[in-house]
Scaffold this active site. Structure first.
Site, short mmCIF file in Angstrom:
data_model
loop_
_atom_site.label_atom_id
_atom_site.label_comp_id
_atom_site.label_asym_id
_atom_site.label_seq_id
_atom_site.Cartn_x
_atom_site.Cartn_y
_atom_site.Cartn_z
N GLU A 164 -4.32 3.07 -10.71
CA GLU A 164 -3.76 1.71 -10.76
C GLU A 164 -3.32 1.33 -12.17
O GLU A 164 -2.24 0.78 -12.36
CB GLU A 164 -4.76 0.69 -10.21
CG GLU A 164 -5.05 0.85 -8.72
CD GLU A 164 -3.82 0.84 -7.83
OE1 GLU A 164 -2.74 0.39 -8.29
OE2 GLU A 164 -3.92 1.29 -6.68
N HIS A 182 3.43 5.28 -7.31
CA HIS A 182 2.16 5.86 -6.84
C HIS A 182 2.37 7.25 -6.23
O HIS A 182 1.42 8.03 -6.15
CB HIS A 182 1.52 4.96 -5.79
CG HIS A 182 0.51 3.97 -6.32
ND1 HIS A 182 -0.43 4.30 -7.27
CD2 HIS A 182 0.29 2.67 -6.00
CE1 HIS A 182 -1.19 3.24 -7.52
NE2 HIS A 182 -0.77 2.24 -6.77
N MET A 184 0.83 -1.19 0.00
CA MET A 184 0.00 0.00 0.00
C MET A 184 0.87 1.25 0.00
O MET A 184 1.81 1.36 0.79
CB MET A 184 -0.92 -0.03 1.23
CG MET A 184 -1.82 1.16 1.35
SD MET A 184 -2.94 1.30 -0.09
CE MET A 184 -3.08 3.07 -0.20
N HIS A 200 6.16 -0.16 -8.02
CA HIS A 200 4.75 0.20 -8.13
C HIS A 200 4.35 1.19 -7.03
O HIS A 200 3.80 2.25 -7.32
CB HIS A 200 3.90 -1.08 -8.04
CG HIS A 200 2.43 -0.85 -8.14
ND1 HIS A 200 1.74 -0.97 -9.33
CD2 HIS A 200 1.51 -0.51 -7.21
CE1 HIS A 200 0.46 -0.70 -9.12
NE2 HIS A 200 0.29 -0.42 -7.84
N GLU A 201 4.64 0.84 -5.80
CA GLU A 201 4.21 1.71 -4.69
C GLU A 201 4.97 3.03 -4.74
O GLU A 201 4.41 4.09 -4.46
CB GLU A 201 4.41 1.02 -3.33
CG GLU A 201 3.75 -0.35 -3.19
CD GLU A 201 2.29 -0.43 -3.62
OE1 GLU A 201 1.59 0.60 -3.54
OE2 GLU A 201 1.85 -1.51 -4.07
N1 TRP Z 1 -3.32 0.60 -3.70
C1 TRP Z 1 -2.75 -0.70 -3.47
C2 TRP Z 1 -1.87 -0.97 -4.68
O1 TRP Z 1 -0.81 -0.50 -4.77
C3 TRP Z 1 -3.80 -1.74 -3.35
C4 TRP Z 1 -4.15 -2.18 -1.98
C5 TRP Z 1 -3.33 -2.48 -0.99
C6 TRP Z 1 -5.44 -2.46 -1.50
N2 TRP Z 1 -4.02 -2.93 0.08
C7 TRP Z 1 -5.32 -2.92 -0.19
C8 TRP Z 1 -6.70 -2.38 -2.03
C9 TRP Z 1 -6.42 -3.30 0.57
C10 TRP Z 1 -7.79 -2.75 -1.29
C11 TRP Z 1 -7.65 -3.21 0.02
O2 TRP Z 1 -2.26 -1.57 -5.64
ZN ZN Z 2 -1.40 0.26 -6.98
#
Ligand code: TRP
Ligand code: ZN
Length: 869
Positions: A327, A308, A270, A304-305
């Site tokens: 995404e 973001h 995340m 990826h993170e």
């Molecule tokens: N945004 C996160 C990603 O990089 C996705 C994600 C991580 C997520 N933990 C989550 C989505 C829990 C829903 C619930 O893709």
């Molecule tokens: Zn993502």
């Protein structure tokens, strides 16, 4: 009025994109004070709010025990607001409203891994995307409300690590053996990017200097014993930071970037601002404990993170319907990054395999939805292959069409226009259009429609006029929910080859082509079109959709000889691989002979093995039973597919004969200095070893046993273990015990131990019962659940027999404990309606029996959709 005791049961909980309304209040700043105790946590917050449009002041909150609420300093009694299980509403709130609340929450018993939760005895973490923040405090928890966060975290000193987003501005004693830290994040962000961490963790530190000369502290937090496994992630982080500066002109913006690893996590990772939280499976990387594939995965997810930070955090989504804005773009960016780390062809092959193996089936079944959905019940159900992978493909198509320079101008314009904003897919396409000077508005159709387009192509060569004509046609399956399906713009990358020499023909000259094929790409936007190539001296071999230039199902009248030609002469590694897959599908499903394929492979392999062993390993791919099953829309008999595939594997093993053993013995990863080359050699050796075993060669087990015992590398160890276990070799039992004793304290390695056994070709209900009642099986850790379901699913015959009970049981158990995962696991059964009878009716009955037992929006939405197939 307090209506919490009498919640309204809403019949239709569907939320529609067309109903979007701006929030009536914005939040200029939020101060949070989070005090963690063993049996509860106090959260005090102060929101400085300002009216934006007419309407009530709405704060979302779930499972919060409200102790006090003040508006502009005055305590409100329960007649001055209304409260239900989802929200707190204040009518006629003043223009400037300062709201203070005090709530109590229970992270210590939160098993949903959403909001603030206890992830281990010595660790508390948050997961707030998409709607977890409302489980921490009352807040307008929606991505178009951006605010400046100041966070005070307080806990017992047995948790020395106290983290939150942004910069540390103060820390100190809080009395009674407790301490606190105050963090301030200077950039405005939506609540889903809030994070805090309270725990006892070790840290790996490094630094990075940005192109702007900013010094950035880099910190990765993990359990002490896992710190040596964090170096690859740290290198990948620095590499990502450079890469984004170089390719997109985007430097990092804070003084510190932290990553925290936890094994209790629903997804991969995340992107919380400045404080990423990761599943251990996506941070810890070490050749001894994790596979090469996992090491690649770690690098991709770190990138990826990190990416973001700009595509998601600095520019975020207006609402959750726009999820693919962040995404899809971020996946496209991480795919491009990873193409630079290893064989670019193999990266593309692996990405397309995910697309075709997961997204295509999803998009042809009951869970099909547009990359930007227009309605949902539970947004957590929309973190899908369609949003992520098809979303990435849409960006890739636009990037392919524009070329590097114009695409960069487009992204520059996007960051210039929208930095600090919460925007839509339309805003993205408009910025790309304005920056590049190329009208891309037709691509919006891709975002708004479900389904995989079919691209039918027919080639005709006319000897007398020396022209080659390519006729193209696109179509989408009718869809009751989306009656007005339109043609989409499809960039068709193509090449013509001289059949005799194997050389690629030059198509650049305008005069040769009637319609414009620019840089080897034809933009096909209509329902039908023809392209004519002139001055083509002899009948060419055509290669279509090179590098998989569009996410479509291609039907082209290749002959088997054409495909064998492409397998040997196509210079685009992806299409070379695609030729092997198409040939194998024909052998499997249409009864074609395997001779042409085997001969072409024997011709092509020596060269490929030398240049790109990883690509060579992929050329041996045989479409999985799951993939083959997903191509069948009715009367699917998993056993029949299994038998056909097994007999093909036998045929191939025999046809390759001595080649396999010679190649196996000649290859040694120790001769390679580059990781990516060594990884290729390991992958290839493992495939060859499996083939030798399939030939019934007695020595295969000794080779496998020797490989198992002599290596310290997890990919080699696991490749050998698989061959021993899956063939019930005499050495299998001892190897499994050895593996267990070696790795019993290494969760990620143990996941592999579970997976190998669950994926045994002869695994049965007892195998799964043994694994799920093993003391190391843990329903609180999604990784462990997935290690068994992943292995089980390797075998669709099992998925669709005793596996159904396993999935239904998990969905039922997790419905209350962890509905996000419960719902995702249930998706494995979404194609039940394609099964042949009587299985079809049996699975349907099992799914229907589950219906009255589930409560969560997550599981019930998925179950309803699946049953409506
Ligand atoms: N945004 C996160 C990603 O990089 C996705 C994600 C991580 C997520 N933990 C989550 C989505 C829990 C829903 C619930 O893709
Ligand atoms: Zn993502």
């Amino acid at each position: 009025m307090n209506i919490a005791a009498n919640p309204v049961v809403e019949a239709d909980q569907t939320i529609y994109l067309k109903d979007y309304q701006k929030p009536s209040f914005l939040v200029d700043s939020i101060h949070l004070d989070i005090q963690v105790f063993a049996d509860h946590t106090n959260v005090n917050s102060k929101l400085v709010m300002q009216r934006q449009t007419a309407g009530d002041l709405v704060l979302l909150g779930r499972d919060l025990e409200l102790k006090a609420i003040r508006l502009n300093g005055k305590t409100l009694d329960n007649t001055e607001y209304s409260l239900n299980s989802e929200q707190l509403v204040i009518q006629n709130a003043p223009e400037n409203s300062i709201i203070e609340t005090e709530v109590v929450i229970h992270p210590e018993s939160n098993t949903m891994l959403e909001g603030l939760y206890q992830a281990a005895s010595d660790l508390f973490v948050t997961q707030n995307e998409p709607e977890g923040f409302r489980k921490i405090t009352f807040y307008p928890d929606r991505p178009d409300v951006l605010s400046v966060f100041t966070t005070r975290v307080e806990a017992d000193k047995k948790f020395p690590v106290l983290l939150a987003n942004g910069n540390l501005i103060e820390k100190g004693e809080a009395g009674e053996g407790r301490h606190y830290a105050i963090w301030q994040d200077p950039t405005k962000k939506p609540a889903y990017l809030f994070a805090c961490v309270i725990g006892d963790l070790a840290v790996l530190k490094d630094t990075f200097v940005t192109s702007e000369g900013r010094n950035v502290a880099l910190e990765i937090y993990a359990e002490e014993k896992d710190i040596p496994k964090c170096h690859i992630a740290m290198q990948a982080l620095k590499h990502s930071m450079c890469w984004d500066e170089e390719h997109y002109g985007l430097p990092y913006d804070l003084d510190i970037y932290m990553i925290v690893a936890t094994s209790a996590f629903n997804m991969g990772a995340m992107e919380n601002k400045g404080l990423n939280i990761f599943n251990t499976s996506c941070v810890l990387a070490d050749e001894e404990y994790t596979t090469d594939a996992a090491i690649m995965q770690v690098q991709a997810v770190i990138a990826h993170e990190y990416f973001h930070n700009w595509t998601g955090n600095r520019i975020t989504c207006r609402d959750w319907f726009q999820l693919c804005l962040k995404e899809g773009l971020t996946v496209f960016r991480d795919q491009s990054f990873t193409e630079d780390l290893q064989s670019a062809a193999v990266q593309r092959i692996d990405d397309v395999a995910v697309l075709k193996g997961h997204q295509f089936p999803e998009d042809s079944g009951p869970l099909s939805h547009p990359p930007r959905p227009d309605h949902f019940v539970e947004i957590n159900n929309f973190y899908t292959a369609t949003v992520y992978e098809k979303g990435a493909e849409i960006n890739r198509m636009m990037a392919t069409l524009l070329g590097k320079e114009k695409f960069r101008k487009g992204t520059d314009e996007y960051f210039k226009r929208h930095d600090g904003q919460a925007v839509t897919v339309e805003d993205w396409v408009a910025a790309l259009t304005a920056g590049s000077g190329v009208d891309l508005s037709n691509f919006l159709t891709w975002y708004n429609q479900p389904g995989t387009p079919k691209l039918e192509a027919k080639g005709e060569y006319d000897e007398t006029t020396q022209t080659y004509r390519l006729n193209l046609k696109q179509s989408l399956k009718a869809n009751a929910k989306y009656p007005n399906l339109k043609a989409v713009p499809i960039p068709v990358a193509l090449a013509l080859f001289d059949a005799a020499s194997g050389e690629q023909l030059v198509l650049e000259s305008e005069a040769l082509v009637e319609n414009a094929v620019k840089d080897g790409v034809y933009l096909f936007e209509q329902n039908e079109a023809s392209i004519e190539f002139k001055n083509v001296m002899t009948k060419p071999v055509v290669s279509l959709l090179r590098n998989f230039s569009a996410p479509v199902n291609l039907e082209f009248n290749y002959s088997d000889e054409d495909l064998a030609f492409l397998l040997q002469y196509e210079t685009n590694g992806f299409n070379q691989w695609q030729a092997t897959q198409t040939l194998l599908e024909r052998i499997l499903l249409n009864g074609h002979s395997s001779d042409i394929y085997v001969q072409a492979m024997k011709n092509a392999l020596p060269e490929v093995i030398k240049k790109d062993p990883l690509l060579a390993s992929r050329l041996f791919d045989v479409p999985t039973e799951g993939y083959l099953g997903s191509r069948i829309d009715a009367n699917y008999n998993p056993l029949e597919i299994q038998e056909k595939r097994n007999s093909l594997l036998d045929t191939l093993a025999n046809a390759f004969g001595a080649f396999c053993k010679e190649a196996y013995l000649a290859l040694d990863p120790a001769n390679e200095t580059e990781f990516s080359q060594a990884m290729g050699v390991r992958a290839l050796k493992n495939i060859l070893l499996a083939m030798i075993a399939r030939q019934g060669d007695e020595s295969a087990f000794e080779l496998a046993d020797a490989q198992y015992k002599s290596t310290k590398n997890m990919s080699e160890r696991l490749g050998a273990l698989r061959v021993l276990v899956w063939n019930d070799a005499p050495q299998a039992e001892a190897a499994l015990i050895d593996f267990y004793l070696r790795f019993k304290d290494e969760a990620l390695s143990m996941d592999q131990w579970f997976m190998v056994q669950a994926a045994h070709p002869k695994a049965n209900a007892e195998t799964i019962a043994y694994l799920t009642s093993h003391p190391d099986y843990d329903l609180g850790v999604p990784n462990r659940i997935r290690s068994v379901t992943g292995g089980l699913n390797a075998n669709p015959v099992n998925t669709w027999s005793f596996g159904v009970q396993h999935f239904v049981g998990l969905a039922k158990y997790l419905d209350e404990k962890n509905p996000i995962i419960g719902s995702r696991l249930l998706q494995a059964l979404s194609r039940w309606y394609t099964l042949a009878e009587p299985q079809r009716s049996q699975v349907k009955a099992d799914l229907e029996a589950l219906k009255p037992l589930v409560k969560s929006k997550n599981v019930s939405e998925t179950l309803n959709s699946i049953l409506n197939a």
